[in-house]
Design an enzyme around this catalytic site. Sequence first.
Site, PDB file in Angstrom:
ATOM      1  N   PHE A 111       0.812  -1.213   0.000  1.00 54.86           N
ATOM      2  CA  PHE A 111       0.000   0.000   0.000  1.00 54.86           C
ATOM      3  C   PHE A 111       0.846   1.263   0.000  1.00 54.86           C
ATOM      4  O   PHE A 111       0.403   2.313  -0.465  1.00 54.86           O
ATOM      5  CB  PHE A 111      -0.990  -0.012   1.163  1.00 54.86           C
ATOM      6  N   ASP A 112       2.067   1.197   0.523  1.00 53.74           N
ATOM      7  CA  ASP A 112       3.003   2.311   0.336  1.00 53.74           C
ATOM      8  C   ASP A 112       3.276   2.524  -1.149  1.00 53.74           C
ATOM      9  O   ASP A 112       3.314   3.657  -1.637  1.00 53.74           O
ATOM     10  CB  ASP A 112       4.322   2.026   1.055  1.00 53.74           C
ATOM     11  N   VAL A 113       3.495   1.424  -1.867  1.00 57.75           N
ATOM     12  CA  VAL A 113       3.789   1.530  -3.294  1.00 57.75           C
ATOM     13  C   VAL A 113       2.577   2.051  -4.057  1.00 57.75           C
ATOM     14  O   VAL A 113       2.691   2.945  -4.911  1.00 57.75           O
ATOM     15  CB  VAL A 113       4.264   0.175  -3.853  1.00 57.75           C
TER      16      VAL A 113
END
Length: 514
Positions: free
Chosen positions: A280-282
């Site tokens: 989810f960071d990506v």
Amino acid sequence: MSAPHPVRGAGDDRDLACKPATHELFSLASLLITYRRRPLSAPSPLDTEAGLPTAGSSVPLWNSHPFMRTPHQYASDRVLDGHKRVLGVWADTTIEVFPMTKSSLPDDRMTQDVTSGPFAGLLIADFGRVLAGPYCTMLLADLGATVIKVESPLGDETRGWRPPEYRGESTYFLSINRNKKSVMLDFRDPDDLVLAQRLASRADVLTENFKPGGLRRFGLDYESVARENPGVIYASITGFGTAGGAGLAGYDLLAQALSGLMSVTGAPDTEGFRSGIAVFDVIAGLHTCVAITSALYHRQHSGEGQHVEVNLLSSALSGMVNQTGGFLLTGQSPTRMGNDHPSIYPYAPFPTGDGELILAIGNDVQFATFCDAVGLPQLAADTRFASNAERSAHRDELRPMLTARLASKTAQEWFDILSPLHVPCAPILDVGGGVEFATRIGLEPSVLVGRGDRAVPTIRNPITFSRTPATYRTAPPDLDQDSAAIRRWLQDGEDHDGFAGERVPVPAIREEGR
């Protein structure tokens, strides 16, 4: 990490919040924007030591007001420095340079001497750290943007995230920070804070992932920056937004837990598993790229900057597509199914004589072809398996039949047999095998960035442009590596008041390898 560090500079209030249809949206938005360039026909005075425009330079930037509101006309092509470039004639007879065509670039895709791409001439002040923000700005830097990475005296946390290491440096940091300049600014130091504010006032784009409201006391929040720089695109990344979730620590793992992803990851009889990457960071980093390019396109037509906000949880719920959509439409939460797909079968790994083989059969024609190829043509005619819906309903009966047949060959042998028949399948490789396979099929996944013994191998930018390809100019910087040049550039013109709306040129810091 939610507790404040006792000694913190630029990062003391930052939140650690900050996968892949968004690459396609990002590249589309990049192509839609006609990006403006510095004129080569009227070079400005240079500080010869640092390679920086001086305060007296008249070089225009993207968001200088004469260029934000007046439609342009095109002049004839001209050849400058051996490169054919399209020149646009703007209001007040100011000339800017538009993108070079691909044919005008050197054939070597690893060129380090030419700053090109759809974002060439764009200045990004990168106040983010860890993953989501730095990944976003690295993609923009690959496409030509000048990215100045602002770090606290402690540096980006990922500099210390090891193992693994490459020549004594964190591979995590090296993976997401190429093509950037680093300057260390301590916001507790009044002089450094002035330089940070000046950088924000000159930037086309500012990215940050501080805790919500954390930059206000430094005069670096959106409202403060926009007063001096009304055309700025100010991108904020948080973990859970700025309302009820503002106080939550923005870790990807928390977003995986709170979004429900871990409830659908793993086998029915196991605990929930996290993704093998900070997924989810990506995704949030990619969403931020889309947001920035969209806001730049709006600014080009309206002259208006704006504040764009992305958070991990919203990116997670969007990125979970059919799982979150299915809940909204049926009211039923999906559950863990191991590697099985809830709606498609066979769509899972199967054991073979050696290794596991992924089958991803998405329609009835593919299933019939597969059955013929493995010597089980009767299965395609069986009413229990003739349609995808029936196969999904009778998967417990179908699986042992397929497993028994696939055991006769290795995963690689089945891959070699089935792939030419367009049956979707693949052996399960490790990460090294994945890079090697991409190389074998001509994707050229890795690229060296930097020069000489300081060159660093990294994964290539995934987007291919026919005219404005990505470039790989400089290796990830050491902490404060470019301090002297950047500070000198920021201090130029410090005696000039009222520079809001009058853009100081992007620093032409020499693109040298480490």
